[in-house]
Design a protein around this motif. Structure first.
Motif, short mmCIF file in Angstrom:
data_model
loop_
_atom_site.label_atom_id
_atom_site.label_comp_id
_atom_site.label_asym_id
_atom_site.label_seq_id
_atom_site.Cartn_x
_atom_site.Cartn_y
_atom_site.Cartn_z
N PHE A 85 36.57 52.53 42.76
CA PHE A 85 37.83 53.20 42.42
C PHE A 85 38.37 52.58 41.13
O PHE A 85 38.90 51.46 41.14
N LYS A 86 38.24 53.30 40.03
CA LYS A 86 38.66 52.80 38.72
C LYS A 86 40.18 52.76 38.65
O LYS A 86 40.86 53.68 39.09
N SER A 87 40.70 51.65 38.13
CA SER A 87 42.15 51.50 38.00
C SER A 87 42.44 50.53 36.86
O SER A 87 41.69 50.49 35.89
N HIS A 88 43.52 49.78 36.98
CA HIS A 88 43.88 48.81 35.94
C HIS A 88 44.30 47.50 36.57
O HIS A 88 44.82 47.48 37.68
N LEU A 89 44.08 46.43 35.84
CA LEU A 89 44.55 45.11 36.25
C LEU A 89 46.06 45.20 36.47
O LEU A 89 46.76 45.84 35.66
N GLU A 90 46.52 44.62 37.55
CA GLU A 90 47.93 44.70 37.93
C GLU A 90 48.86 44.48 36.73
O GLU A 90 48.70 43.55 35.96
N TYR A 91 49.82 45.41 36.57
CA TYR A 91 50.90 45.32 35.58
C TYR A 91 50.38 45.31 34.14
O TYR A 91 51.10 44.89 33.23
N THR A 92 49.13 45.77 33.91
CA THR A 92 48.59 45.79 32.54
C THR A 92 47.81 47.08 32.31
O THR A 92 47.64 47.89 33.23
N LYS A 93 47.29 47.25 31.09
CA LYS A 93 46.47 48.42 30.72
C LYS A 93 44.99 48.05 30.72
O LYS A 93 44.13 48.86 30.39
N VAL A 94 44.69 46.80 31.11
CA VAL A 94 43.30 46.34 31.15
C VAL A 94 42.56 47.05 32.29
O VAL A 94 43.13 47.23 33.38
N GLU A 95 41.30 47.45 32.06
CA GLU A 95 40.58 48.08 33.19
C GLU A 95 40.27 47.08 34.29
O GLU A 95 39.89 45.95 34.05
N ASP A 96 40.43 47.55 35.52
CA ASP A 96 39.97 46.83 36.70
C ASP A 96 39.73 47.91 37.77
O ASP A 96 39.93 49.10 37.51
N GLY A 97 39.28 47.51 38.94
CA GLY A 97 39.07 48.49 39.98
C GLY A 97 38.78 47.84 41.31
O GLY A 97 38.63 46.61 41.40
N LEU A 98 38.73 48.71 42.32
CA LEU A 98 38.45 48.28 43.69
C LEU A 98 37.10 48.86 44.10
O LEU A 98 36.79 50.00 43.78
N GLU A 99 36.31 48.07 44.83
CA GLU A 99 35.04 48.57 45.39
C GLU A 99 35.21 48.72 46.88
O GLU A 99 35.55 47.76 47.58
#
Ligand code: 705
Ligand code: MG
Length: 214
Positions: free
Chosen positions: A194-208
């Motif tokens: 699940f593509k998302s962003h690092l908390e409170y930022t615009k940096v990419e992060d996600g959940l598997e």
């Protein structure tokens, strides 16, 4: 000796949230982290994905690895059906002390067992300590190099059943390469990113999200 960031986060909850109102606790922490001091809570954007997975699984028994200040603990526990339990493991006593008060402020202490200690020692004791047969849902958000050994430990301790769901935070940032490699290539799991962003930022992060196939 000044206060710590978790202590300042707790003060923001006590100042701005209503006791017994989990959503106001979540909002107070998100506001604090967005406008005052960043902190490594899963946050509101990834938190909405966490909410949807928890609601879909509707777990009777849930496990969280890495309580920190209790933000995701509150997010998960507020969605649990009556009679279900969330066990959350935290080995830093100072963080556990803050989390206990955040969970209490939200009024969710009856749904949560916060256990102080390292996951590696505690996971093998889950059956004896809490009479857990298996976990329906596991949220991994502790040290990133511990996701893989702890997932394997859960398997070895027969704490996963056909359909158990593992949801891992930060699989991009800071990243959990060994865990992703294992879980995405294992025939015993069905995984989705699940593509998302690092908390409170615009940096990419996600959940598997990974479903154990038994
Ligand atoms: C014995 C170690 C393994 N077992 C363990 N058992 C129980 N609790 C454990 C734990 N490991 C760590 N913990 C606890 O989990 C928490 C650790 C979380 C680690 N999380 C991160 O590093 C993290 C880091 C970031 C981050 C991202 C970008 C950046 F620039 C800076 C930070 C974002 C996140 O969402 C994160 O989750 C602490 O409360 C710690 O005390
Ligand atoms: Mg995280």
């Amino acid at each position: 000796t000044g206060s710590t960031r978790p202590q300042r986060l707790l003060r923001a909850v006590q100042k701005n949230a209503t006791q017994g109102d989990p959503q106001s606790v979540i909002n107070a922490i998100d506001h604090f982290c967005r406008h005052k001091e960043w902190a490594m809570n899963v946050g509101d954007e990834k938190g909405s994905i966490l909410d949807s997975v928890v609601s879909e699984v509707n777990p009777s028994t849930a496990l969280e690895l890495g309580t920190y200040c209790g933000y995701s603990t509150v997010r998960i526990a507020r969605l649990l059906p009556p009679g279900s339990q969330l066990i959350t493991l935290e080995f830093n006593p100072a963080y556990a002390a803050v989390a206990k008060q955040v969970i209490g402020w939200a009024g969710l202490q009856d749904k949560v067992q916060l256990v102080e200690g390292p996951s590696g020692d505690l996971i093998p004791q889950m059956k004896d300590l809490f009479g857990v047969q298996s976990f329906d849902f596991v949220f991994l958000d502790h040290w990133k190099d511990r996701y893989l050994p702890d997932a394997k430990l859960l398997e070895e301790c027969s704490l996963l059943r056909k359909g158990s769901v593992l949801l891992a935070d930060n699989v991009i940032c800071p990243g959990t390469p060994e865990y992703l490699e294992y879980i995405r290539n294992s025939p015993r799991y069905e995984s989705r990113y699940f593509k998302s962003h690092l908390e409170y930022t615009k940096v990419e992060d996600g959940l598997e999200k990974s479903v154990f196939l038994g």
